[in-house]
Design an enzyme around this catalytic site. Sequence first.
Site, PDB file in Angstrom:
ATOM      1  N   GLU A   1       0.889  -1.172   0.000  1.00 12.48           N
ATOM      2  CA  GLU A   1       0.000   0.000   0.000  1.00 12.48           C
ATOM      3  C   GLU A   1       0.915   1.207   0.000  1.00 12.48           C
ATOM      4  OE1 GLU A   1      -1.580   3.096   0.476  1.00 12.48           O
ATOM      5  OE2 GLU A   1      -1.797   2.663   2.613  1.00 12.48           O
TER       6      GLU A   1
ATOM      7  N   CYS B   1      -2.925   8.605   3.615  1.00  8.52           N
ATOM      8  CA  CYS B   1      -2.709   7.967   2.312  1.00  8.52           C
ATOM      9  C   CYS B   1      -3.949   8.044   1.438  1.00  8.52           C
ATOM     10  CB  CYS B   1      -2.277   6.519   2.493  1.00  8.52           C
ATOM     11  SG  CYS B   1      -3.474   5.478   3.350  1.00  8.52           S
TER      12      CYS B   1
END
Length: 600
Positions: free
Chosen positions: A299, A333
Amino acid sequence: MAFWWPLLVLACAYGICRFLLMLIPPKVPSIDVDTSDVLDDGNQAQENSFIYVPPRGTSQQSGGKIVQCYEPATMKYLGYIPALTPEEVKERVVKVRKAQKMWAKSSFKQRRLFLRILLKYIIKHQALICEISSRDTGKTMVDASLGEIMTTCEKINWLLSEGEQWLKPEYRSSGRSMLHKRAKVEFHPLGVIGAIVSWNYPFHNIFNPMLAAIFSGNGIVIKISEHASWSGCFYFRIIQSALAAIGAPEDLVEVITGFAETGEALVSSVDKVIFVGSPGVGKMIMKNAADTLIPVTLELGGKDVFIVCEDVDLDHVAQIAVRAVLQSSGQNCAGAERFYVHREIYSSFVSKVTKIIKSVTAGPPLVGKYDMGALCMHEHSEKLQGLVNDALDKGAEIVARGSLGHIGEDAVDQFFPPTVIVNVNHTMRLMQEEAFGPIMPIMKFSSDEEVVRLANDSKYGLGCAVFSGSQSRAREIASQIHVGVAAVNDFAATYMCQSLPFGGVKHSGFGRFGGIEGLRACCLVKAVVEDRWWPFVKTKIPKPIQYPVAENGFEFQESLVEALYGLGIWDRLRALVNVLKMLTEQNPSGSSSSTKRRID
Protein backbone atom coordinates in the site's frame (compact mmCIF):
# COMPACT_ATOMS: atom_id res chain seq x y z
CA MET A 1 -54.75 -22.00 9.26
CA ALA A 2 -54.63 -23.49 12.73
CA PHE A 3 -51.52 -25.42 11.71
CA TRP A 4 -49.53 -22.20 11.17
CA TRP A 5 -50.36 -20.53 14.46
CA PRO A 6 -48.05 -22.69 16.65
CA LEU A 7 -45.20 -22.17 14.17
CA LEU A 8 -45.76 -18.42 14.18
CA VAL A 9 -45.79 -18.32 17.99
CA LEU A 10 -42.58 -20.36 18.16
CA ALA A 11 -40.88 -18.08 15.63
CA CYS A 12 -41.88 -14.97 17.57
CA ALA A 13 -40.71 -16.53 20.84
CA TYR A 14 -37.39 -17.44 19.23
CA GLY A 15 -36.95 -13.89 17.93
CA ILE A 16 -37.76 -12.37 21.32
CA CYS A 17 -35.31 -14.70 23.07
CA ARG A 18 -32.57 -13.83 20.60
CA PHE A 19 -33.22 -10.13 21.17
CA LEU A 20 -33.13 -10.54 24.96
CA LEU A 21 -29.87 -12.47 24.72
CA MET A 22 -28.39 -9.59 22.72
CA LEU A 23 -29.13 -7.29 25.65
CA ILE A 24 -26.92 -9.39 27.92
CA PRO A 25 -23.33 -8.17 27.51
CA PRO A 26 -20.72 -10.91 27.05
CA LYS A 27 -18.33 -11.56 29.92
CA VAL A 28 -15.03 -10.10 28.79
CA PRO A 29 -11.96 -9.93 31.05
CA SER A 30 -10.38 -6.54 31.64
CA ILE A 31 -6.66 -5.95 31.18
CA ASP A 32 -4.26 -3.56 32.85
CA VAL A 33 -1.53 -1.90 30.81
CA ASP A 34 1.37 -0.06 32.39
CA THR A 35 1.23 3.64 31.47
CA SER A 36 3.72 4.98 33.99
CA ASP A 37 6.36 5.89 31.43
CA VAL A 38 4.08 7.33 28.76
CA LEU A 39 1.84 9.69 30.71
CA ASP A 40 3.28 13.20 30.66
CA ASP A 41 4.11 14.26 34.21
CA GLY A 42 6.24 17.22 33.09
CA ASN A 43 9.42 15.75 34.60
CA GLN A 44 10.70 13.60 31.74
CA ALA A 45 14.42 14.09 31.27
CA GLN A 46 16.56 12.96 28.37
CA GLU A 47 19.06 11.06 30.46
CA ASN A 48 16.49 8.76 32.11
CA SER A 49 14.10 8.34 29.18
CA PHE A 50 14.31 4.75 28.01
CA ILE A 51 11.50 2.73 26.54
CA TYR A 52 12.00 -0.88 25.63
CA VAL A 53 9.18 -3.26 24.82
CA PRO A 54 8.80 -6.17 25.27
CA PRO A 55 10.11 -6.16 28.85
CA ARG A 56 10.66 -9.95 28.94
CA GLY A 57 13.95 -11.57 28.01
CA THR A 58 17.53 -10.49 28.53
CA SER A 59 18.04 -8.21 25.50
CA GLN A 60 19.69 -4.97 26.49
CA GLN A 61 21.16 -1.98 24.71
CA SER A 62 24.68 -2.78 23.60
CA GLY A 63 26.00 0.49 22.28
CA GLY A 64 24.33 0.04 18.91
CA LYS A 65 22.02 2.36 17.03
CA ILE A 66 19.05 3.86 18.83
CA VAL A 67 15.83 5.48 17.69
CA GLN A 68 15.39 8.95 19.18
CA CYS A 69 11.77 9.97 19.82
CA TYR A 70 10.37 13.51 19.96
CA GLU A 71 6.96 15.14 20.03
CA PRO A 72 6.61 16.73 16.55
CA ALA A 73 4.32 19.52 17.80
CA THR A 74 6.70 20.72 20.53
CA MET A 75 9.98 18.86 19.80
CA LYS A 76 9.94 17.71 23.40
CA TYR A 77 12.16 14.68 23.94
CA LEU A 78 10.24 11.46 24.60
CA GLY A 79 12.98 8.88 24.92
CA TYR A 80 14.98 6.42 22.90
CA ILE A 81 14.50 2.86 21.74
CA PRO A 82 17.14 0.38 20.58
CA ALA A 83 17.37 -0.27 16.84
CA LEU A 84 17.45 -4.04 16.48
CA THR A 85 20.21 -5.68 14.48
CA PRO A 86 19.40 -8.17 11.69
CA GLU A 87 20.43 -11.03 13.97
CA GLU A 88 18.04 -9.85 16.68
CA VAL A 89 15.23 -9.57 14.15
CA LYS A 90 15.74 -13.15 13.00
CA GLU A 91 15.73 -14.32 16.61
CA ARG A 92 12.35 -12.65 17.13
CA VAL A 93 10.95 -14.29 14.02
CA VAL A 94 12.09 -17.71 15.23
CA LYS A 95 10.25 -17.15 18.54
CA VAL A 96 7.09 -16.05 16.74
CA ARG A 97 7.27 -19.05 14.40
CA LYS A 98 7.41 -21.42 17.36
CA ALA A 99 4.46 -19.68 19.04
CA GLN A 100 2.43 -19.67 15.81
CA LYS A 101 2.54 -23.46 15.53
CA MET A 102 0.62 -23.64 18.81
CA TRP A 103 -1.71 -20.76 17.95
CA ALA A 104 -2.67 -22.33 14.60
CA LYS A 105 -4.55 -24.99 16.62
CA SER A 106 -6.50 -22.42 18.65
CA SER A 107 -10.26 -22.24 18.46
CA PHE A 108 -12.23 -19.34 17.01
CA LYS A 109 -13.77 -18.97 20.45
CA GLN A 110 -10.34 -18.10 21.86
CA ARG A 111 -9.61 -15.76 18.95
CA ARG A 112 -12.95 -13.97 19.41
CA LEU A 113 -12.19 -13.49 23.10
CA PHE A 114 -8.87 -11.89 22.18
CA LEU A 115 -10.70 -9.41 19.93
CA ARG A 116 -13.34 -8.63 22.55
CA ILE A 117 -10.68 -7.93 25.18
CA LEU A 118 -8.96 -5.51 22.82
CA LEU A 119 -12.25 -3.84 21.88
CA LYS A 120 -13.20 -3.40 25.53
CA TYR A 121 -9.84 -1.81 26.34
CA ILE A 122 -9.90 0.48 23.29
CA ILE A 123 -13.38 1.81 24.01
CA LYS A 124 -12.54 2.43 27.66
CA HIS A 125 -9.18 4.09 26.96
CA GLN A 126 -9.90 6.12 23.83
CA ALA A 127 -8.46 9.33 25.29
CA LEU A 128 -5.22 7.62 26.33
CA ILE A 129 -4.70 5.97 22.93
CA CYS A 130 -5.44 9.20 21.07
CA GLU A 131 -3.22 11.30 23.34
CA ILE A 132 -0.26 8.98 22.79
CA SER A 133 -0.84 9.06 19.03
CA SER A 134 -1.10 12.84 19.18
CA ARG A 135 2.13 13.21 21.11
CA ASP A 136 4.08 10.95 18.76
CA THR A 137 2.70 12.18 15.41
CA GLY A 138 1.38 15.70 16.09
CA LYS A 139 -2.23 15.04 15.05
CA THR A 140 -5.25 16.40 16.91
CA MET A 141 -7.34 14.25 19.23
CA VAL A 142 -10.25 14.34 16.76
CA ASP A 143 -8.01 13.21 13.90
CA ALA A 144 -6.65 10.43 16.10
CA SER A 145 -10.14 9.31 17.03
CA LEU A 146 -11.24 9.17 13.38
CA GLY A 147 -8.12 7.52 12.00
CA GLU A 148 -7.03 5.34 14.91
CA ILE A 149 -10.00 4.39 17.08
CA MET A 150 -12.97 4.19 14.70
CA THR A 151 -11.18 2.30 11.93
CA THR A 152 -9.71 -0.24 14.38
CA CYS A 153 -12.99 -0.78 16.22
CA GLU A 154 -14.77 -1.21 12.89
CA LYS A 155 -12.27 -3.90 11.86
CA ILE A 156 -12.66 -5.76 15.15
CA ASN A 157 -16.43 -5.53 14.86
CA TRP A 158 -16.36 -6.98 11.33
CA LEU A 159 -14.06 -9.84 12.34
CA LEU A 160 -16.32 -10.67 15.29
CA SER A 161 -19.47 -10.67 13.18
CA GLU A 162 -18.27 -12.19 9.89
CA GLY A 163 -14.58 -13.12 10.01
CA GLU A 164 -14.97 -16.73 11.11
CA GLN A 165 -17.27 -17.71 8.26
CA TRP A 166 -14.73 -16.61 5.66
CA LEU A 167 -11.97 -18.80 7.10
CA LYS A 168 -13.99 -22.00 7.24
CA PRO A 169 -13.76 -24.50 4.33
CA GLU A 170 -15.76 -23.29 1.35
CA TYR A 171 -17.44 -26.01 -0.69
CA ARG A 172 -17.73 -25.48 -4.42
CA SER A 173 -19.28 -27.29 -7.36
CA SER A 174 -16.99 -30.02 -8.67
CA GLY A 175 -18.37 -29.83 -12.22
CA ARG A 176 -20.13 -32.27 -14.53
CA SER A 177 -16.99 -34.33 -15.02
CA MET A 178 -16.65 -35.10 -11.32
CA LEU A 179 -20.12 -35.69 -9.96
CA HIS A 180 -18.76 -38.31 -7.59
CA LYS A 181 -16.29 -35.81 -6.12
CA ARG A 182 -16.62 -33.17 -3.43
CA ALA A 183 -14.48 -30.06 -3.93
CA LYS A 184 -13.63 -27.44 -1.34
CA VAL A 185 -11.20 -24.63 -0.60
CA GLU A 186 -9.42 -24.66 2.75
CA PHE A 187 -7.73 -21.67 4.36
CA HIS A 188 -4.67 -22.45 6.44
CA PRO A 189 -2.35 -19.98 8.23
CA LEU A 190 0.71 -18.97 6.23
CA GLY A 191 2.93 -18.97 9.31
CA VAL A 192 4.63 -15.71 10.26
CA ILE A 193 3.46 -12.46 8.67
CA GLY A 194 5.89 -9.55 8.51
CA ALA A 195 4.40 -6.04 8.51
CA ILE A 196 6.37 -2.86 7.89
CA VAL A 197 4.07 0.03 8.66
CA SER A 198 4.09 3.81 8.35
CA TRP A 199 3.99 6.49 11.02
CA ASN A 200 0.85 8.47 10.15
CA TYR A 201 -1.58 6.30 12.19
CA PRO A 202 0.65 4.36 14.59
CA PHE A 203 -2.16 2.66 16.54
CA HIS A 204 -4.23 1.53 13.57
CA ASN A 205 -1.21 0.65 11.42
CA ILE A 206 -0.10 -1.82 14.10
CA PHE A 207 -3.54 -3.23 14.90
CA ASN A 208 -4.75 -3.50 11.30
CA PRO A 209 -2.33 -6.23 10.10
CA MET A 210 -2.10 -7.77 13.56
CA LEU A 211 -5.86 -8.40 13.83
CA ALA A 212 -6.06 -10.11 10.43
CA ALA A 213 -2.93 -12.17 11.05
CA ILE A 214 -3.86 -13.39 14.52
CA PHE A 215 -7.51 -14.08 13.68
CA SER A 216 -6.44 -16.22 10.71
CA GLY A 217 -4.07 -18.27 12.90
CA ASN A 218 -0.75 -16.65 12.07
CA GLY A 219 1.97 -15.05 14.13
CA ILE A 220 3.16 -11.57 13.19
CA VAL A 221 6.26 -9.40 13.51
CA ILE A 222 5.61 -5.69 12.99
CA LYS A 223 8.39 -3.30 12.17
CA ILE A 224 7.12 0.11 13.26
CA SER A 225 8.36 3.36 11.78
CA GLU A 226 11.32 5.09 13.38
CA HIS A 227 9.14 8.22 13.30
CA ALA A 228 6.47 6.69 15.58
CA SER A 229 8.31 4.13 17.69
CA TRP A 230 7.47 5.68 21.04
CA SER A 231 3.73 5.22 20.67
CA GLY A 232 4.11 1.89 18.87
CA CYS A 233 5.94 0.36 21.79
CA PHE A 234 3.14 1.33 24.17
CA TYR A 235 0.44 0.00 21.84
CA PHE A 236 2.33 -3.30 21.79
CA ARG A 237 1.79 -3.58 25.54
CA ILE A 238 -1.97 -3.61 24.95
CA ILE A 239 -1.57 -6.57 22.60
CA GLN A 240 0.70 -8.40 25.04
CA SER A 241 -1.78 -7.95 27.87
CA ALA A 242 -4.67 -9.25 25.75
CA LEU A 243 -2.67 -12.30 24.65
CA ALA A 244 -1.79 -13.07 28.27
CA ALA A 245 -5.45 -12.75 29.29
CA ILE A 246 -6.49 -15.58 26.95
CA GLY A 247 -3.48 -17.79 27.62
CA ALA A 248 -2.02 -17.39 24.14
CA PRO A 249 1.72 -17.85 23.50
CA GLU A 250 3.46 -14.68 24.63
CA ASP A 251 5.75 -14.60 21.57
CA LEU A 252 2.87 -14.72 19.07
CA VAL A 253 3.19 -11.01 18.28
CA GLU A 254 6.40 -9.02 18.19
CA VAL A 255 7.00 -5.33 17.54
CA ILE A 256 10.50 -4.47 16.37
CA THR A 257 12.18 -1.08 16.08
CA GLY A 258 15.01 0.19 13.96
CA PHE A 259 15.93 1.46 10.53
CA ALA A 260 16.27 0.07 6.98
CA GLU A 261 18.45 -2.91 7.89
CA THR A 262 15.86 -3.97 10.48
CA GLY A 263 13.16 -4.07 7.83
CA GLU A 264 15.38 -5.88 5.34
CA ALA A 265 16.09 -8.62 7.89
CA LEU A 266 12.37 -9.01 8.52
CA VAL A 267 11.55 -9.41 4.81
CA SER A 268 14.11 -12.20 4.45
CA SER A 269 12.74 -14.15 7.43
CA VAL A 270 8.93 -14.28 7.16
CA ASP A 271 6.29 -16.02 5.02
CA LYS A 272 4.51 -12.89 3.74
CA VAL A 273 5.14 -9.14 3.86
CA ILE A 274 2.60 -6.35 4.25
CA PHE A 275 4.11 -2.94 3.60
CA VAL A 276 2.59 0.52 4.03
CA GLY A 277 4.83 3.34 2.82
CA SER A 278 6.42 4.97 -0.20
CA PRO A 279 6.74 3.51 -3.73
CA GLY A 280 10.53 3.70 -3.56
CA VAL A 281 10.77 1.58 -0.42
CA GLY A 282 8.02 -0.70 -1.73
CA LYS A 283 10.12 -1.53 -4.79
CA MET A 284 13.10 -2.40 -2.58
CA ILE A 285 10.90 -4.70 -0.48
CA MET A 286 9.66 -6.44 -3.63
CA LYS A 287 13.23 -6.96 -4.74
CA ASN A 288 14.24 -8.46 -1.39
CA ALA A 289 11.09 -10.60 -1.22
CA ALA A 290 11.96 -12.06 -4.63
CA ASP A 291 14.95 -13.85 -3.06
CA THR A 292 12.61 -16.07 -1.02
CA LEU A 293 9.58 -15.81 -3.35
CA ILE A 294 7.18 -14.76 -0.62
CA PRO A 295 3.91 -12.92 -1.33
CA VAL A 296 3.86 -9.16 -0.83
CA THR A 297 1.03 -6.70 -0.24
CA LEU A 298 2.01 -3.09 -0.97
CA GLU A 299 0.00 0.00 0.00
CA LEU A 300 2.08 2.85 -1.36
CA GLY A 301 0.05 6.02 -1.00
CA GLY A 302 -1.74 8.01 -3.64
CA LYS A 303 -2.77 11.21 -5.30
CA ASP A 304 -6.50 10.86 -4.75
CA VAL A 305 -9.00 12.93 -6.68
CA PHE A 306 -12.00 14.80 -5.30
CA ILE A 307 -14.49 15.58 -8.07
CA VAL A 308 -17.32 18.10 -7.64
CA CYS A 309 -20.02 18.29 -10.33
CA GLU A 310 -22.16 21.37 -10.88
CA ASP A 311 -25.34 19.86 -9.37
CA VAL A 312 -24.13 19.35 -5.78
CA ASP A 313 -25.10 20.96 -2.49
CA LEU A 314 -22.05 23.22 -2.16
CA ASP A 315 -22.33 23.90 1.57
CA HIS A 316 -22.45 20.17 2.23
CA VAL A 317 -19.56 19.25 -0.09
CA ALA A 318 -17.29 22.13 1.00
CA GLN A 319 -17.08 20.84 4.56
CA ILE A 320 -16.32 17.33 3.35
CA ALA A 321 -13.64 18.68 1.01
CA VAL A 322 -11.84 20.50 3.82
CA ARG A 323 -11.93 17.40 6.04
CA ALA A 324 -10.60 15.36 3.11
CA VAL A 325 -7.52 17.56 2.77
CA LEU A 326 -6.84 18.47 6.42
CA GLN A 327 -7.42 15.13 8.16
CA SER A 328 -4.24 14.39 10.12
CA SER A 329 -2.67 17.55 8.64
CA GLY A 330 -3.00 16.01 5.19
CA GLN A 331 -0.79 13.06 6.19
CA ASN A 332 -3.34 10.54 5.05
CA CYS A 333 -2.71 7.97 2.31
CA ALA A 334 -6.38 8.17 1.31
CA GLY A 335 -6.52 11.94 1.64
CA ALA A 336 -7.71 14.13 -1.22
CA GLU A 337 -4.81 15.76 -3.08
CA ARG A 338 -6.35 16.85 -6.40
CA PHE A 339 -9.63 18.78 -6.53
CA TYR A 340 -11.52 19.03 -9.80
CA VAL A 341 -14.55 21.34 -9.73
CA HIS A 342 -16.99 22.01 -12.57
CA ARG A 343 -16.44 25.47 -14.04
CA GLU A 344 -20.08 26.49 -13.44
CA ILE A 345 -19.61 26.32 -9.66
CA TYR A 346 -15.85 26.77 -9.50
CA SER A 347 -15.89 30.30 -8.07
CA SER A 348 -18.57 29.49 -5.51
CA PHE A 349 -16.75 26.37 -4.36
CA VAL A 350 -13.44 28.23 -4.02
CA SER A 351 -15.19 30.96 -2.03
CA LYS A 352 -16.74 28.50 0.41
CA VAL A 353 -13.62 26.40 1.07
CA THR A 354 -11.54 29.59 1.34
CA LYS A 355 -13.81 30.83 4.11
CA ILE A 356 -13.45 27.54 5.99
CA ILE A 357 -9.69 27.27 5.52
CA LYS A 358 -9.12 30.82 6.80
CA SER A 359 -10.89 29.86 10.03
CA VAL A 360 -8.57 26.90 10.67
CA THR A 361 -5.74 27.32 13.16
CA ALA A 362 -2.81 24.92 13.43
CA GLY A 363 -0.82 24.42 16.61
CA PRO A 364 0.32 21.91 19.25
CA PRO A 365 -2.88 19.86 19.73
CA LEU A 366 -2.33 19.02 23.40
CA VAL A 367 -1.29 22.56 24.38
CA GLY A 368 -4.27 24.55 23.13
CA LYS A 369 -7.50 24.28 21.16
CA TYR A 370 -6.34 23.91 17.58
CA ASP A 371 -8.11 22.58 14.50
CA MET A 372 -5.03 21.01 12.95
CA GLY A 373 -1.82 19.59 14.35
CA ALA A 374 1.79 19.28 13.24
CA LEU A 375 3.66 17.47 10.51
CA CYS A 376 5.32 14.36 11.82
CA MET A 377 8.67 14.57 10.02
CA HIS A 378 10.95 17.57 10.43
CA GLU A 379 11.95 17.96 6.78
CA HIS A 380 8.45 17.56 5.36
CA SER A 381 7.50 21.25 5.50
CA GLU A 382 10.41 22.00 3.16
CA LYS A 383 9.07 19.50 0.62
CA LEU A 384 5.58 21.02 0.81
CA GLN A 385 6.91 24.52 0.34
CA GLY A 386 8.90 23.32 -2.65
CA LEU A 387 5.73 21.96 -4.27
CA VAL A 388 3.93 25.23 -3.62
CA ASN A 389 6.81 27.33 -4.98
CA ASP A 390 6.92 25.25 -8.16
CA ALA A 391 3.19 25.79 -8.67
CA LEU A 392 3.49 29.53 -8.06
CA ASP A 393 6.36 29.81 -10.53
CA LYS A 394 4.14 28.20 -13.17
CA GLY A 395 1.18 30.54 -12.67
CA ALA A 396 -0.76 29.18 -9.67
CA GLU A 397 -2.11 31.48 -6.98
CA ILE A 398 -2.60 31.09 -3.24
CA VAL A 399 -6.07 32.36 -2.35
CA ALA A 400 -6.28 31.32 1.29
CA ARG A 401 -4.20 30.12 4.18
CA GLY A 402 -5.08 29.13 7.69
CA SER A 403 -3.24 30.56 10.67
CA LEU A 404 -0.64 29.20 13.05
CA GLY A 405 -1.12 29.37 16.79
CA HIS A 406 1.47 29.73 19.52
CA ILE A 407 4.32 27.47 18.47
CA GLY A 408 7.56 26.93 20.30
CA GLU A 409 10.73 28.12 18.60
CA ASP A 410 12.06 24.55 18.21
CA ALA A 411 8.88 23.35 16.49
CA VAL A 412 8.23 26.12 13.95
CA ASP A 413 9.32 23.91 11.03
CA GLN A 414 6.91 21.18 12.14
CA PHE A 415 3.86 23.12 10.98
CA PHE A 416 2.52 24.04 7.57
CA PRO A 417 -0.54 26.29 7.29
CA PRO A 418 -3.64 24.94 5.48
CA THR A 419 -3.42 26.30 1.96
CA VAL A 420 -5.81 26.72 -1.00
CA ILE A 421 -4.21 27.10 -4.44
CA VAL A 422 -6.02 27.86 -7.71
CA ASN A 423 -5.02 28.16 -11.39
CA VAL A 424 -3.20 24.85 -11.16
CA ASN A 425 -2.53 22.41 -14.01
CA HIS A 426 -0.82 19.08 -14.59
CA THR A 427 2.55 20.58 -15.49
CA MET A 428 2.99 21.40 -11.80
CA ARG A 429 4.64 18.96 -9.40
CA LEU A 430 1.85 19.68 -6.93
CA MET A 431 -0.60 17.89 -9.25
CA GLN A 432 1.69 14.93 -9.93
CA GLU A 433 3.69 14.14 -6.78
CA GLU A 434 2.20 12.93 -3.51
CA ALA A 435 2.19 15.94 -1.19
CA PHE A 436 1.02 14.32 2.07
CA GLY A 437 0.18 17.71 3.50
CA PRO A 438 -2.63 20.27 4.05
CA ILE A 439 -2.65 21.73 0.53
CA MET A 440 -5.82 22.00 -1.57
CA PRO A 441 -5.08 22.57 -5.30
CA ILE A 442 -8.32 23.24 -7.23
CA MET A 443 -8.67 22.86 -10.99
CA LYS A 444 -11.64 23.49 -13.32
CA PHE A 445 -13.25 20.94 -15.63
CA SER A 446 -15.97 21.32 -18.26
CA SER A 447 -17.28 17.81 -18.94
CA ASP A 448 -17.43 14.37 -17.38
CA GLU A 449 -15.11 13.03 -20.09
CA GLU A 450 -12.53 15.70 -19.30
CA VAL A 451 -12.54 15.08 -15.57
CA VAL A 452 -12.13 11.34 -16.06
CA ARG A 453 -9.12 12.00 -18.29
CA LEU A 454 -7.63 14.38 -15.72
CA ALA A 455 -8.25 11.97 -12.85
CA ASN A 456 -6.49 9.13 -14.69
CA ASP A 457 -3.52 11.34 -15.61
CA SER A 458 -1.48 10.19 -12.62
CA LYS A 459 1.01 7.48 -11.82
CA TYR A 460 -0.99 6.78 -8.64
CA GLY A 461 -4.26 4.91 -8.41
CA LEU A 462 -5.44 4.52 -4.83
CA GLY A 463 -8.82 6.21 -4.49
CA CYS A 464 -11.32 8.80 -5.65
CA ALA A 465 -14.38 10.64 -4.36
CA VAL A 466 -17.05 11.83 -6.78
CA PHE A 467 -19.89 14.20 -5.83
CA SER A 468 -22.98 14.84 -7.93
CA GLY A 469 -26.66 15.50 -7.36
CA SER A 470 -27.25 12.46 -9.58
CA GLN A 471 -26.13 9.26 -7.90
CA SER A 472 -25.97 7.43 -11.22
CA ARG A 473 -23.79 10.16 -12.77
CA ALA A 474 -21.35 10.09 -9.85
CA ARG A 475 -21.27 6.29 -10.03
CA GLU A 476 -20.57 6.38 -13.77
CA ILE A 477 -17.67 8.82 -13.35
CA ALA A 478 -16.18 6.80 -10.49
CA SER A 479 -16.39 3.58 -12.51
CA GLN A 480 -14.10 5.05 -15.17
CA ILE A 481 -11.34 6.17 -12.81
CA HIS A 482 -8.50 3.65 -12.55
CA VAL A 483 -8.24 3.28 -8.78
CA GLY A 484 -8.65 0.59 -6.14
CA VAL A 485 -11.31 2.32 -4.01
CA ALA A 486 -14.05 4.77 -4.94
CA ALA A 487 -16.53 6.75 -2.85
CA VAL A 488 -19.74 8.02 -4.43
CA ASN A 489 -20.99 11.22 -2.77
CA ASP A 490 -18.76 10.50 0.21
CA PHE A 491 -15.13 10.60 1.29
CA ALA A 492 -13.11 7.79 2.93
CA ALA A 493 -16.20 5.68 3.59
CA THR A 494 -14.51 2.89 1.65
CA TYR A 495 -11.89 2.57 4.39
CA MET A 496 -14.31 2.92 7.28
CA CYS A 497 -16.21 -0.04 5.83
CA GLN A 498 -13.73 -2.70 6.94
CA SER A 499 -15.63 -5.47 5.17
CA LEU A 500 -14.23 -4.02 1.94
CA PRO A 501 -10.73 -4.68 0.58
CA PHE A 502 -8.37 -1.69 0.54
CA GLY A 503 -5.54 -1.07 -1.88
CA GLY A 504 -4.62 0.54 -5.17
CA VAL A 505 -3.13 0.10 -8.61
CA LYS A 506 -0.15 1.54 -10.49
CA HIS A 507 2.30 3.27 -8.11
CA SER A 508 -0.21 2.94 -5.28
CA GLY A 509 0.71 -0.72 -5.03
CA PHE A 510 -1.11 -4.01 -5.29
CA GLY A 511 -2.73 -6.63 -3.09
CA ARG A 512 -5.43 -5.86 -0.57
CA PHE A 513 -5.86 -5.71 3.17
CA GLY A 514 -9.24 -5.40 4.81
CA GLY A 515 -12.34 -7.42 4.09
CA ILE A 516 -12.52 -11.04 2.99
CA GLU A 517 -9.71 -10.52 0.50
CA GLY A 518 -7.34 -9.16 3.13
CA LEU A 519 -8.19 -11.90 5.61
CA ARG A 520 -7.67 -14.68 3.10
CA ALA A 521 -4.47 -13.02 1.88
CA CYS A 522 -3.00 -14.10 5.23
CA CYS A 523 -3.80 -17.72 4.39
CA LEU A 524 -2.48 -20.59 2.35
CA VAL A 525 -5.38 -21.22 -0.02
CA LYS A 526 -5.57 -24.98 -0.54
CA ALA A 527 -7.81 -26.73 -3.08
CA VAL A 528 -9.04 -30.11 -1.82
CA VAL A 529 -10.96 -32.81 -3.74
CA GLU A 530 -12.22 -36.06 -2.21
CA ASP A 531 -14.63 -38.85 -3.11
CA ARG A 532 -18.20 -37.96 -2.30
CA TRP A 533 -19.34 -41.52 -1.52
CA TRP A 534 -16.13 -43.10 -0.24
CA PRO A 535 -15.55 -46.05 0.02
CA PHE A 536 -18.46 -47.15 -2.15
CA VAL A 537 -17.40 -45.10 -5.18
CA LYS A 538 -13.69 -44.73 -5.80
CA THR A 539 -11.60 -43.06 -8.45
CA LYS A 540 -10.53 -45.61 -11.08
CA ILE A 541 -8.50 -45.15 -14.23
CA PRO A 542 -10.61 -46.27 -17.23
CA LYS A 543 -9.32 -49.43 -18.93
CA PRO A 544 -8.42 -47.84 -22.30
CA ILE A 545 -5.95 -45.43 -20.68
CA GLN A 546 -4.53 -47.77 -18.04
CA TYR A 547 -0.86 -48.60 -18.56
CA PRO A 548 0.08 -50.01 -20.94
CA VAL A 549 -2.29 -47.80 -22.92
CA ALA A 550 -4.77 -49.61 -25.19
CA GLU A 551 -4.75 -49.08 -28.95
CA ASN A 552 -8.07 -47.22 -28.69
CA GLY A 553 -6.85 -45.02 -25.82
CA PHE A 554 -6.94 -41.77 -27.79
CA GLU A 555 -10.25 -42.67 -29.42
CA PHE A 556 -11.66 -43.18 -25.91
CA GLN A 557 -10.42 -39.74 -24.85
CA GLU A 558 -11.94 -38.10 -27.91
CA SER A 559 -15.33 -39.60 -27.17
CA LEU A 560 -15.08 -38.79 -23.45
CA VAL A 561 -14.35 -35.11 -24.14
CA GLU A 562 -17.29 -34.85 -26.55
CA ALA A 563 -19.62 -36.65 -24.13
CA LEU A 564 -18.76 -34.17 -21.36
CA TYR A 565 -18.43 -30.91 -23.25
CA GLY A 566 -20.15 -31.26 -26.62
CA LEU A 567 -22.43 -28.43 -27.69
CA GLY A 568 -25.32 -30.62 -28.91
CA ILE A 569 -27.26 -33.12 -26.80
CA TRP A 570 -27.31 -35.74 -29.59
CA ASP A 571 -23.57 -35.42 -30.11
CA ARG A 572 -23.05 -35.98 -26.42
CA LEU A 573 -25.31 -39.02 -26.33
CA ARG A 574 -23.59 -40.58 -29.35
CA ALA A 575 -20.19 -39.99 -27.77
CA LEU A 576 -21.39 -41.42 -24.45
CA VAL A 577 -22.48 -44.61 -26.22
CA ASN A 578 -19.00 -44.91 -27.71
CA VAL A 579 -17.41 -44.40 -24.28
CA LEU A 580 -19.57 -47.12 -22.71
CA LYS A 581 -18.89 -49.46 -25.63
CA MET A 582 -15.13 -49.07 -25.27
CA LEU A 583 -15.32 -49.56 -21.50
CA THR A 584 -17.13 -52.88 -21.95
CA GLU A 585 -14.95 -54.17 -24.81
CA GLN A 586 -12.26 -56.66 -23.90
CA ASN A 587 -9.55 -55.00 -25.99
CA PRO A 588 -6.06 -56.18 -25.20
CA SER A 589 -3.73 -53.60 -23.77
CA GLY A 590 -0.88 -52.49 -25.88
CA SER A 591 0.98 -49.55 -27.27
CA SER A 592 -0.69 -46.67 -29.00
CA SER A 593 0.97 -47.54 -32.30
CA SER A 594 -2.34 -47.36 -34.16
CA THR A 595 -2.66 -43.73 -33.10
CA LYS A 596 0.82 -43.05 -34.41
CA ARG A 597 0.01 -44.72 -37.72
CA ARG A 598 -3.18 -42.70 -38.02
CA ILE A 599 -1.29 -39.45 -37.43
CA ASP A 600 1.34 -40.48 -39.97
